[in-house]
Enzyme design. Sequence first.
Site, short mmCIF file in Angstrom:
data_model
loop_
_atom_site.label_atom_id
_atom_site.label_comp_id
_atom_site.label_asym_id
_atom_site.label_seq_id
_atom_site.Cartn_x
_atom_site.Cartn_y
_atom_site.Cartn_z
N ASP A 67 0.83 -1.21 0.00
CA ASP A 67 0.00 0.00 0.00
C ASP A 67 0.86 1.26 0.00
OD1 ASP A 67 0.93 -0.42 2.62
OD2 ASP A 67 -1.03 -1.02 3.36
N ASN A 136 -7.36 -2.49 14.30
CA ASN A 136 -8.77 -2.64 13.92
C ASN A 136 -9.00 -3.87 13.03
OD1 ASN A 136 -7.70 -1.88 11.48
ND2 ASN A 136 -9.01 -0.10 11.17
N HIS A 138 -7.36 -4.56 10.17
CA HIS A 138 -7.11 -4.40 8.73
C HIS A 138 -5.85 -5.15 8.29
CE1 HIS A 138 -4.59 -0.41 9.14
NE2 HIS A 138 -3.84 -1.48 9.31
N GLU A 143 -9.78 -1.80 5.21
CA GLU A 143 -10.34 -1.42 6.51
C GLU A 143 -11.64 -2.19 6.78
OE1 GLU A 143 -8.35 0.12 8.31
OE2 GLU A 143 -8.01 2.22 7.81
P1 PGA Z 1 1.92 -1.41 12.59
O1 PGA Z 1 0.77 -1.44 11.50
O2 PGA Z 1 2.91 -2.43 12.17
O3 PGA Z 1 2.48 0.00 12.54
O4 PGA Z 1 1.28 -1.74 13.90
C1 PGA Z 1 0.34 -2.67 11.04
C2 PGA Z 1 -0.79 -2.43 10.10
O5 PGA Z 1 -1.53 -1.45 10.30
O6 PGA Z 1 -0.95 -3.21 9.16
#
Ligand code: PGA
Length: 245
Positions: A67, A136, A138, A143
């Site tokens: 992404d 969350n 995702h 999302e």
């Molecule tokens: P993080 O993010 O590694 O910064 O916790 C993971 C994600 O949102 O996929």
Amino acid sequence: MTHETFASELDLATALGRRIIDIVRRHPAVVLALPTGRTPIALYDELVRLTRPGQVDWSSVKTFNLDEFVGLGAGDAGSYRSFMQTRLFNHINLRAEHINFLDGRASDIEQECARYEGAIAAAGGIDIMILGIGANGHVGFNEPGETLVAHTHKAELDLETRASNAWCFGGDIDKVPREALTIGMGTILKARALVLMGTGESKAEAVHAVLTGGVTTRVPASFLTLHPQVAMMFDQPLADAIATL
Ligand code: PGA
């Protein structure tokens, strides 16, 4: 689905780093999909460390990142592309033309997303996709919601997601873009093998839901449980926090 727990984030990174290096040695033309965020930082440090003695040749490996923020591209501070350059790409002999990234600055978003799907297909598909998980639930920037999108697309970011990315923008959530380009859930499920990394107690609810809650668009990572070849790797603080739920 297998899941393993490691004593620390570093132990997890070391184990996964060694596995990836072993695959690169045995399959020099492997196609990898890579995440950004805090979780994979230790993994990229480990890949750089293991590569340093000059014994690992990345010149035939192809990479696709999951992404990128809309409006940002190579050279922009806070872009995932610049994160990857700093953390990994500048330190290994990946060829520039083998690095694939969504261009958050593309003027035609639909065309850019179609280009990315085409590039993945032209590379023969993704062999191994490494994923983090959002608090969350995702994966990539897919999302939680009523529906999920199969293909690479533009996604609106949850407030929670923007907050957890503020560290990339000097801690200022207002600077975190509201939209991102992301590979879709179908793109994820088409990869030949998936690895989900989860570290820290902030991921406990999401991972607990993945392991016990059934498949739901409210927890996008739950879709990974449908994949025939998925390895989940957690650290002990996360496992301990899950045990209290
Ligand atoms: P993080 O993010 O590694 O910064 O916790 C993971 C994600 O949102 O996929």
